[in-house]
Design a protein around this motif. Structure first.
Motif, PDB file in Angstrom:
ATOM      1  N   GLY A 137       0.826  -1.206   0.000  1.00 21.19           N
ATOM      2  CA  GLY A 137       0.000   0.000   0.000  1.00 21.19           C
ATOM      3  C   GLY A 137       0.859   1.254   0.000  1.00 21.19           C
ATOM      4  O   GLY A 137       2.095   1.177  -0.054  1.00 21.19           O
ATOM      5  N   PRO A 138       0.245   2.411   0.037  1.00 18.53           N
ATOM      6  CA  PRO A 138       1.010   3.662  -0.001  1.00 18.53           C
ATOM      7  C   PRO A 138       1.806   3.890   1.288  1.00 18.53           C
ATOM      8  O   PRO A 138       1.363   3.520   2.377  1.00 18.53           O
ATOM      9  CB  PRO A 138      -0.073   4.728  -0.179  1.00 18.53           C
ATOM     10  CG  PRO A 138      -1.310   4.118   0.378  1.00 18.53           C
ATOM     11  CD  PRO A 138      -1.207   2.641   0.095  1.00 18.53           C
ATOM     12  N   ARG A 139       2.966   4.501   1.133  1.00 17.54           N
ATOM     13  CA  ARG A 139       3.821   4.826   2.279  1.00 17.54           C
ATOM     14  C   ARG A 139       4.241   6.290   2.191  1.00 17.54           C
ATOM     15  O   ARG A 139       4.562   6.790   1.115  1.00 17.54           O
ATOM     16  CB  ARG A 139       5.071   3.923   2.284  1.00 17.54           C
ATOM     17  CG  ARG A 139       6.064   4.244   3.408  1.00 17.54           C
ATOM     18  CD  ARG A 139       7.195   3.210   3.423  1.00 17.54           C
ATOM     19  NE  ARG A 139       7.958   3.207   2.179  1.00 17.54           N
ATOM     20  CZ  ARG A 139       8.974   4.061   1.943  1.00 17.54           C
ATOM     21  NH1 ARG A 139       9.321   4.973   2.829  1.00 17.54           N
ATOM     22  NH2 ARG A 139       9.640   3.989   0.797  1.00 17.54           N
ATOM     23  N   PHE A 140       4.221   6.983   3.337  1.00 21.07           N
ATOM     24  CA  PHE A 140       4.602   8.394   3.400  1.00 21.07           C
ATOM     25  C   PHE A 140       6.109   8.479   3.641  1.00 21.07           C
ATOM     26  O   PHE A 140       6.620   7.969   4.636  1.00 21.07           O
ATOM     27  CB  PHE A 140       3.846   9.084   4.534  1.00 21.07           C
ATOM     28  CG  PHE A 140       4.035  10.581   4.579  1.00 21.07           C
ATOM     29  CD1 PHE A 140       3.572  11.385   3.546  1.00 21.07           C
ATOM     30  CD2 PHE A 140       4.632  11.195   5.670  1.00 21.07           C
ATOM     31  CE1 PHE A 140       3.721  12.770   3.592  1.00 21.07           C
ATOM     32  CE2 PHE A 140       4.786  12.571   5.728  1.00 21.07           C
ATOM     33  CZ  PHE A 140       4.327  13.367   4.693  1.00 21.07           C
ATOM     34  N   GLN A 141       6.807   9.105   2.702  1.00 21.99           N
ATOM     35  CA  GLN A 141       8.266   9.205   2.802  1.00 21.99           C
ATOM     36  C   GLN A 141       8.697  10.660   2.995  1.00 21.99           C
ATOM     37  O   GLN A 141       8.184  11.564   2.327  1.00 21.99           O
ATOM     38  CB  GLN A 141       8.917   8.643   1.535  1.00 21.99           C
ATOM     39  CG  GLN A 141      10.441   8.718   1.527  1.00 21.99           C
ATOM     40  CD  GLN A 141      11.038   7.861   0.440  1.00 21.99           C
ATOM     41  OE1 GLN A 141      10.826   6.648   0.407  1.00 21.99           O
ATOM     42  NE2 GLN A 141      11.778   8.481  -0.461  1.00 21.99           N
TER      43      GLN A 141
END
Length: 267
Positions: free
Chosen positions: A243-247
């Motif tokens: 899923g999406p990951r905040f970097q």
């Protein structure tokens, strides 16, 4: 930073602005030599904080002494710096230990031309925020031309910039033209010429109160605007198999303070 469309990108708006024929004519034949970004403190008189505390005071741009009508603040920063120096000098001369609160500085500011100038321009941001660019500009023009900034009322403008965003589902995505590398440029090559330097092992200075909020709240509701309002590509949504990951690319940060101001969750 009071805009409402979470899809908007201030950096790309600026690149698009440079392509306008009235602006482009002055840039053609020039060379991009550096890049930087800064959130301008333009709340005006009503947004000024308390100026003194025991052992310290606020002067210049850190207090917000910007004339938001003229978009100029160097002169007011210099003057308030002078007033601060005089207040400190007089207090030390009178035997101060340096730990008390210098109310004389606030009084000196209120009796100076800085206060008069900010008072005359005090309704500028309020007109624009309440009535929009065109009507707000017309009202500001009338306020300054006919009343010299002395209308018998002061507009309040209590809504913070982070509270102005609408849900992403209710807003259209702007279509920005690709940068041509001559007049308009991409974000990452611009960041490269800021000469920003961080140590490789430097701890990340950008911290979150709750690490789940970018993906759990900001992404579904606002399409995580951090990836667009940041002018340096610090914040990124990375799609992974889980899923999406905040970097956070902290090494890109050019310390403009936009994320402190615009994050809708104040995270």
């Amino acid at each position: 930073l009071g805009y409402s469309n979470p899809h908007l990108s201030p950096f790309d708006e600026f690149q698009q602005f440079k392509q306008h024929k009235l602006i482009r004519q002055f840039l053609e034949g020039g060379k991009r030599v550096s890049y930087g970004a800064r959130a301008v403190v333009k709340g005006g008189l009503q947004a000024l904080p308390k100026l003194t505390m025991p052992g310290g005071l606020l002067a210049g741009d850190e207090a917000g002494f910007l004339n938001n009508l003229k978009q100029k603040g160097t002169h007011t920063a210099m003057k308030t710096g002078m007033l601060a120096a005089e207040s400190v000098f007089n207090a030390l001369k009178a035997g101060s230990s340096g730990g008390e609160e210098l109310h004389t500085y606030t009084e000196a500011y209120q009796n100076s031309w800085v206060y008069e100038e900010l008072y005359a321009a005090r309704n500028t941001t309020g007109w624009l925020h309440k009535f929009g660019l065109f009507i707000g500009s017309a009202l500001t023009w009338a306020d300054q031309l006919f009343f010299k900034g002395k209308l018998p009322f002061t507009l309040s403008d209590p809504k913070p910039d982070h509270a102005t965003l609408k849900p992403a589902s209710k807003c259209e995505k702007p279509i920005y033209p690709k940068p041509d590398g001559i007049i308009s440029f991409d974000k990452l090559s611009s960041v490269f010429i800021t000469n920003t330097s961080h140590e490789e092992d430097q701890p990340c200075h950008l911290t979150l109160k709750d690490e789940s909020i970018p993906i759990a709240v900001n992404l579904p509701k606002y399409d995580e605007p951090a990836q667009r309002y940041c002018p340096a590509g610090v914040y990124e949504i990375v799609e992974e198999s889980t899923g999406p990951r905040f970097q956070i690319n902290a090494q890109n940060c050019i310390h403009c303070k936009t994320c402190d101001i615009k994050d809708p969750s104040q995270n």
